[in-house]
Design a protein around this motif. Sequence first.
Motif, PDB file in Angstrom:
ATOM      1  N   THR A  96      92.360 -45.845  14.902  1.00 50.90           N
ATOM      2  CA  THR A  96      91.387 -45.013  14.199  1.00 50.90           C
ATOM      3  C   THR A  96      92.049 -43.738  13.701  1.00 50.90           C
ATOM      4  N   PHE A  97      91.871 -43.473  12.414  1.00 53.75           N
ATOM      5  CA  PHE A  97      92.370 -42.254  11.783  1.00 53.75           C
ATOM      6  C   PHE A  97      91.180 -41.356  11.450  1.00 53.75           C
ATOM      7  N   HIS A  98      91.414 -40.048  11.525  1.00 56.92           N
ATOM      8  CA  HIS A  98      90.383 -39.062  11.258  1.00 56.92           C
ATOM      9  C   HIS A  98      90.805 -38.200  10.077  1.00 56.92           C
ATOM     10  N   ALA A  99      89.855 -37.831   9.232  1.00 56.91           N
ATOM     11  CA  ALA A  99      90.078 -36.848   8.167  1.00 56.91           C
ATOM     12  C   ALA A  99      89.242 -35.626   8.491  1.00 56.91           C
ATOM     13  N   LEU A 100      89.889 -34.451   8.462  1.00 57.08           N
ATOM     14  CA  LEU A 100      89.244 -33.235   8.932  1.00 57.08           C
ATOM     15  C   LEU A 100      89.546 -32.082   7.989  1.00 57.08           C
ATOM     16  N   GLU A 101      88.503 -31.391   7.565  1.00 56.08           N
ATOM     17  CA  GLU A 101      88.631 -30.173   6.764  1.00 56.08           C
ATOM     18  C   GLU A 101      88.483 -28.986   7.709  1.00 56.08           C
ATOM     19  N   THR A 154      95.485 -37.823  12.378  1.00 58.02           N
ATOM     20  CA  THR A 154      94.517 -36.937  11.735  1.00 58.02           C
ATOM     21  C   THR A 154      95.044 -36.449  10.398  1.00 58.02           C
ATOM     22  N   LEU A 155      94.263 -36.655   9.355  1.00 56.26           N
ATOM     23  CA  LEU A 155      94.583 -36.174   8.022  1.00 56.26           C
ATOM     24  C   LEU A 155      93.826 -34.871   7.835  1.00 56.26           C
ATOM     25  N   VAL A 156      94.532 -33.776   7.642  1.00 59.38           N
ATOM     26  CA  VAL A 156      93.909 -32.462   7.668  1.00 59.38           C
ATOM     27  C   VAL A 156      94.045 -31.766   6.323  1.00 59.38           C
ATOM     28  N   TYR A 174     102.244 -39.885  -1.615  1.00 58.79           N
ATOM     29  CA  TYR A 174     101.888 -38.560  -2.118  1.00 58.79           C
ATOM     30  C   TYR A 174     102.203 -38.460  -3.604  1.00 58.79           C
ATOM     31  N   ARG A 175     101.242 -37.960  -4.345  1.00 62.13           N
ATOM     32  CA  ARG A 175     101.422 -37.601  -5.744  1.00 62.13           C
ATOM     33  C   ARG A 175     101.071 -36.109  -5.869  1.00 62.13           C
ATOM     34  N   PRO A 176     101.973 -35.232  -5.446  1.00 63.76           N
ATOM     35  CA  PRO A 176     101.625 -33.819  -5.300  1.00 63.76           C
ATOM     36  C   PRO A 176     101.288 -33.117  -6.604  1.00 63.76           C
ATOM     37  N   ALA A 177     101.892 -33.550  -7.698  1.00 65.42           N
ATOM     38  CA  ALA A 177     101.557 -32.928  -8.984  1.00 65.42           C
ATOM     39  C   ALA A 177     100.107 -33.196  -9.364  1.00 65.42           C
ATOM     40  N   GLU A 178      99.556 -34.303  -8.843  1.00 69.80           N
ATOM     41  CA  GLU A 178      98.157 -34.650  -9.098  1.00 69.80           C
ATOM     42  C   GLU A 178      97.239 -34.190  -7.967  1.00 69.80           C
ATOM     43  N   GLY A 179      97.836 -33.630  -6.922  1.00 78.32           N
ATOM     44  CA  GLY A 179      97.037 -33.146  -5.803  1.00 78.32           C
ATOM     45  C   GLY A 179      96.362 -34.230  -5.005  1.00 78.32           C
ATOM     46  N   PRO A 198      97.684 -52.508   5.908  1.00 81.05           N
ATOM     47  CA  PRO A 198      97.544 -53.868   5.388  1.00 81.05           C
ATOM     48  C   PRO A 198      96.089 -54.168   4.995  1.00 81.05           C
ATOM     49  N   GLY A 199      95.861 -54.319   3.702  1.00 81.79           N
ATOM     50  CA  GLY A 199      94.540 -54.668   3.209  1.00 81.79           C
ATOM     51  C   GLY A 199      93.576 -53.521   3.039  1.00 81.79           C
ATOM     52  N   GLU A 200      94.012 -52.260   3.233  1.00 85.35           N
ATOM     53  CA  GLU A 200      93.084 -51.138   3.150  1.00 85.35           C
ATOM     54  C   GLU A 200      93.821 -49.874   2.734  1.00 85.35           C
ATOM     55  N   SER A 201      93.112 -48.982   2.037  1.00 87.50           N
ATOM     56  CA  SER A 201      93.685 -47.702   1.649  1.00 87.50           C
ATOM     57  C   SER A 201      92.619 -46.618   1.722  1.00 87.50           C
ATOM     58  N   TRP A 202      93.075 -45.358   1.738  1.00 91.52           N
ATOM     59  CA  TRP A 202      92.180 -44.211   1.862  1.00 91.52           C
ATOM     60  C   TRP A 202      92.771 -43.063   1.066  1.00 91.52           C
ATOM     61  N   GLU A 203      92.115 -42.684  -0.027  1.00 89.56           N
ATOM     62  CA  GLU A 203      92.639 -41.613  -0.877  1.00 89.56           C
ATOM     63  C   GLU A 203      91.979 -40.286  -0.535  1.00 89.56           C
ATOM     64  N   GLN A 204      92.792 -39.239  -0.516  1.00 89.61           N
ATOM     65  CA  GLN A 204      92.306 -37.882  -0.324  1.00 89.61           C
ATOM     66  C   GLN A 204      92.967 -36.994  -1.374  1.00 89.61           C
ATOM     67  N   SER A 205      92.308 -35.890  -1.711  1.00 83.54           N
ATOM     68  CA  SER A 205      92.853 -35.004  -2.733  1.00 83.54           C
ATOM     69  C   SER A 205      92.294 -33.607  -2.543  1.00 83.54           C
ATOM     70  N   PHE A 206      92.920 -32.641  -3.221  1.00 83.39           N
ATOM     71  CA  PHE A 206      92.394 -31.286  -3.177  1.00 83.39           C
ATOM     72  C   PHE A 206      91.037 -31.204  -3.863  1.00 83.39           C
ATOM     73  N   GLY A 207      90.836 -32.018  -4.862  1.00 80.54           N
ATOM     74  CA  GLY A 207      89.570 -32.002  -5.566  1.00 80.54           C
ATOM     75  C   GLY A 207      88.492 -32.860  -4.936  1.00 80.54           C
ATOM     76  N   GLY A 208      88.880 -33.726  -3.988  1.00 81.72           N
ATOM     77  CA  GLY A 208      87.906 -34.632  -3.387  1.00 81.72           C
ATOM     78  C   GLY A 208      88.309 -35.053  -1.991  1.00 81.72           C
ATOM     79  N   PHE A 209      88.387 -34.105  -1.067  1.00 81.97           N
ATOM     80  CA  PHE A 209      88.721 -34.421   0.317  1.00 81.97           C
ATOM     81  C   PHE A 209      87.444 -34.773   1.068  1.00 81.97           C
ATOM     82  N   THR A 210      87.447 -35.932   1.732  1.00 81.80           N
ATOM     83  CA  THR A 210      86.260 -36.419   2.426  1.00 81.80           C
ATOM     84  C   THR A 210      86.542 -36.547   3.913  1.00 81.80           C
ATOM     85  N   SER A 211      85.842 -35.789   4.722  1.00 78.70           N
ATOM     86  CA  SER A 211      85.991 -35.901   6.170  1.00 78.70           C
ATOM     87  C   SER A 211      85.359 -37.206   6.653  1.00 78.70           C
TER      88      SER A 211
END
Length: 315
Positions: free
Chosen positions: A7-12, A116-118, A279-284, A291-304
Amino acid sequence: MAQRRMTFHALEVGDGSDGRWAAHARAVWAPAAENWLSAESLTPEGVARARELFESHLPKLVPVLDRLAAQLDFPNSGTYLTHAGMRPFFSSCTQYGAPGTLLRNYDFSPDMCEGTLVSSHFLRPVIGTQEAGWGLLDGMNDAGLAVSLTFGGRFVHRPGLTILIVLRYLLETCSTVDEALDTLRPIPVAIPQNVTLADPARAVTVYVGPDIPMTVAPDACAANHQHLEVPDGQEQVTRTQERLAAVRATGPDVAAMLEPPLYQYAYDEGLGTLYTADYRPAEGRVTYHWPGESWEQSFGGFTSGTRTVDIGRRV
């Protein structure tokens, strides 16, 4: 191969002053924090030495250190957060950098990774994979700089800072690869590490460690060795030279990172792949892959939130 679930967590956490970071740190790190510290670092002399090392080499983060430590109610929290007296730990990992891109596999024990993705704004906006309180395994900032680490493969340990807090410092205080290299060069790092850095114009890997000066690698790729010969026994266990050759051949290819030899299954030995971060840092933005799954986060759309994913299986 044994399939695992993790289990991974995303936290602002903002600037760390509103209790969100502290609540997470108390839940995740308070029970085990002192296990990360050496016995020497808990002596009065060790506490003073850790503080001096942090203040000398990471001065711009001192106010943040004090702000975070004041919110924690477990012993030696301030010393723990300096990352200056921690026991050494060794991981695997493979990474590839190019202008505007940083792609990496993080290989470690699933039972010892915070996961944890912070998203934070301590000194500036930073998104990264947190470890050991507020250190970073990899990350990017709002200026378009991305950084990532791999273990350098040599079991040498001397007084110094963990690379985790050094990566945090680079992202909090630097805007370009060149600026980050100038900042990194004099910082004492406790164990050998490879650091890959990328901005929109440049990418580079450097070797650092307690027994070598910062050394620029031949290209912006890294596995788990530096510029010295790899013993045969070490290669058989880690396949570091095989993985480096593979990532050089495939380039920034997420599909290749999810397949052997770059994707590793040795979880019982602490060398299994836990996540792939693109990481695509120029795009933030950053996309974490499994395997079989992904999770995108960004400065413009970070989702906890949380994601429970399969690791250790083929796509």
